[in-house]
Design a protein around this motif. Structure first.
Motif, short mmCIF file in Angstrom:
data_model
loop_
_atom_site.label_atom_id
_atom_site.label_comp_id
_atom_site.label_asym_id
_atom_site.label_seq_id
_atom_site.Cartn_x
_atom_site.Cartn_y
_atom_site.Cartn_z
N GLN A 162 0.83 -1.20 0.00
CA GLN A 162 0.00 0.00 0.00
C GLN A 162 0.87 1.25 0.00
O GLN A 162 0.61 2.21 -0.72
CB GLN A 162 -0.94 -0.02 1.21
CG GLN A 162 -2.05 -1.05 1.06
CD GLN A 162 -2.81 -1.31 2.35
OE1 GLN A 162 -2.31 -1.06 3.45
NE2 GLN A 162 -4.02 -1.84 2.23
N LEU A 163 1.93 1.24 0.82
CA LEU A 163 2.85 2.38 0.83
C LEU A 163 3.55 2.53 -0.51
O LEU A 163 3.65 3.64 -1.05
CB LEU A 163 3.89 2.21 1.95
CG LEU A 163 5.00 3.26 1.99
CD1 LEU A 163 4.43 4.64 2.25
CD2 LEU A 163 6.05 2.90 3.04
N ARG A 167 3.20 5.70 -3.16
CA ARG A 167 4.33 6.51 -3.63
C ARG A 167 4.39 6.58 -5.15
O ARG A 167 4.71 7.62 -5.73
CB ARG A 167 5.63 5.95 -3.07
CG ARG A 167 5.84 6.30 -1.60
CD ARG A 167 7.07 5.64 -1.03
NE ARG A 167 7.43 6.22 0.26
CZ ARG A 167 8.28 5.66 1.12
NH1 ARG A 167 8.87 4.51 0.81
NH2 ARG A 167 8.56 6.25 2.27
N TYR A 185 -4.25 4.99 -0.61
CA TYR A 185 -3.30 3.95 -0.18
C TYR A 185 -2.49 4.41 1.03
O TYR A 185 -2.19 3.60 1.91
CB TYR A 185 -2.38 3.56 -1.33
CG TYR A 185 -3.06 2.70 -2.38
CD1 TYR A 185 -3.81 1.59 -2.02
CD2 TYR A 185 -2.96 3.01 -3.74
CE1 TYR A 185 -4.43 0.79 -2.98
CE2 TYR A 185 -3.57 2.21 -4.71
CZ TYR A 185 -4.31 1.11 -4.31
OH TYR A 185 -4.92 0.32 -5.27
N TYR A 186 -2.14 5.68 1.09
CA TYR A 186 -1.42 6.19 2.27
C TYR A 186 -2.28 5.99 3.52
O TYR A 186 -1.78 5.57 4.58
CB TYR A 186 -1.09 7.67 2.12
CG TYR A 186 0.15 7.99 1.32
CD1 TYR A 186 1.34 7.28 1.51
CD2 TYR A 186 0.14 9.02 0.37
CE1 TYR A 186 2.47 7.59 0.77
CE2 TYR A 186 1.28 9.33 -0.37
CZ TYR A 186 2.44 8.62 -0.16
OH TYR A 186 3.57 8.91 -0.89
N ALA A 189 -2.35 2.29 4.58
CA ALA A 189 -1.09 1.87 5.19
C ALA A 189 -0.90 2.55 6.55
O ALA A 189 -0.38 1.95 7.50
CB ALA A 189 0.08 2.21 4.27
N ALA A 190 -1.32 3.81 6.66
CA ALA A 190 -1.18 4.54 7.92
C ALA A 190 -2.00 3.88 9.03
O ALA A 190 -1.54 3.75 10.16
CB ALA A 190 -1.61 5.99 7.73
N VAL A 194 2.07 1.98 9.44
CA VAL A 194 3.31 2.19 8.68
C VAL A 194 3.77 3.64 8.88
O VAL A 194 3.09 4.57 8.41
CB VAL A 194 3.10 1.89 7.18
CG1 VAL A 194 4.39 2.15 6.40
CG2 VAL A 194 2.64 0.45 6.99
N ALA A 197 3.96 6.05 5.87
CA ALA A 197 2.63 6.39 5.35
C ALA A 197 1.97 7.43 6.25
O ALA A 197 1.28 8.34 5.77
CB ALA A 197 1.76 5.13 5.26
N GLN A 198 2.17 7.30 7.56
CA GLN A 198 1.61 8.28 8.49
C GLN A 198 2.22 9.65 8.25
O GLN A 198 1.53 10.67 8.28
CB GLN A 198 1.86 7.82 9.93
CG GLN A 198 1.09 6.56 10.30
CD GLN A 198 1.62 5.86 11.53
OE1 GLN A 198 2.75 6.11 11.97
NE2 GLN A 198 0.82 4.97 12.10
N GLN A 230 10.51 7.69 12.67
CA GLN A 230 10.51 8.02 11.24
C GLN A 230 11.18 9.39 11.09
O GLN A 230 10.68 10.40 11.60
CB GLN A 230 9.06 8.05 10.72
CG GLN A 230 8.91 7.67 9.26
CD GLN A 230 9.39 8.77 8.32
OE1 GLN A 230 9.32 9.94 8.64
NE2 GLN A 230 9.86 8.38 7.15
#
Length: 301
Positions: A162-163, A167, A185-186, A189-190, A194, A197-198, A230
């Protein structure tokens, strides 16, 4: 399973040799292709008795649990689990041959195993294939094919896929740039935790792109990702804390997050830290130092 009792010492003294003997009673039974288990992508943890025995043996030799560590034997048992129809073992073999696990690197064999797992609907294999073609690992780089694998994996719910798909749509890599699809998708995933993604999702809310600008939400998302180390999120949260965006101005926390971003080698963090430091009072600097300093340790500066 008696083998588990001997492995874990449940009701009997722990005895790896005895556990292995019982496991072999299962895997050494006559087996035909007709007896392969049917893999269910919705429940990838489900295994037949034979597959479970083979996977247990693989793990025993992988870590050297009561026996000398033997990666080749571990791989042999992963192959046995794969032959029994356990598709996650098939994907493991694909990754193993791609990486040279147990000293045997074979790109063609690795891709063959991953494609078999992908065709069975295993999302992790779709993601791994996407990475292979995106990076050109032993194959001709092919972003179009990578995007197809990432998108299929993303639709199957794999957070890494998804990440990756987000992208590609975000930056228009082999596909037309599509911020709305990237955002979808972000978000997915968030929600799965992830950090990258967050951070990306927070950036959308910070800039007000595709979604309405919401600095409070942006800061919360940056904080969630920063707490998982991150680097981009640590820097972005520091900036918002310094500027009082989406919440109270907090120079102590700005100093903390710039320091941690610098430690993570974020490019602009060192200059930002040098800029914010003179703005802190002694009390604010002491608070930041107390947060950065591990108990009984020295300050991270």
């Amino acid at each position: 399973m008696l083998s588990r009792m001997y492995l874990q010492g449940q009701g009997v003294p722990a005895d790896t040799t005895e556990a292995i003997a019982w496991l072999h009673k299962v895997v050494d039974q006559r087996f035909s292709v007709d007896g392969r288990m049917r893999f269910d992508p919705a429940h990838p943890e489900l295994m037949s008795v034979r597959a479970e025995a083979a996977m247990t043996l693989a793990k025993i030799y992988m870590v050297g649990h009561g026996v000398p560590r033997d990666l080749r034997k571990a791989r042999d048992y992963y192959e046995m689990a794969s032959d029994a129809g356990y598709i996650p073992a098939t994907a493991m073999l694909g990754t193993a041959y791609l990486s040279g696990f147990a000293g045997d690197k074979n790109i063609d064999k690795g891709i063959k195993y991953l494609k078999e797992a992908a065709e069975a609907g295993y999302p992790a294999a779709l993601y791994q294939l996407g990475k292979v073609y995106y990076n050109g690992d032993g194959v001709a780089q092919d972003w179009t094919l990578a995007g197809a694998y990432f998108t299929t994996g993303a639709q199957a719910g794999h957070p890494g896929a998804q990440l990756a798909a987000a992208r590609m749509y975000d930056f228009g890599e082999s596909v037309a740039s599509d911020p709305k699809r990237a955002l979808t998708y972000y978000k997915e995933a968030a929600v799965k935790g992830v950090p990258a993604a967050q951070n990306a999702l927070a950036t959308y809310f910070y800039k007000g792109e595709v979604v309405d600008q919401n600095l409070v939400t942006a800061r919360q998302l940056f904080n969630t990702a920063a707490m998982q180390a991150q680097p981009d999120a640590m820097y972005n949260l520091a900036v918002m804390s310094r500027n009082g965006e989406g919440g109270a101005r907090d120079l102590s926390m700005a100093y903390v997050w710039f320091s941690l971003a610098k430690q993570a080698r974020y490019p602009d963090a060192e200059l930002a830290l040098a800029d914010v430091t003179p703005q802190l009072s002694q009390a604010e600097l002491a608070r930041a130092d107390a947060i950065l300093k591990p108990a009984g340790g020295t300050s991270i500066r």
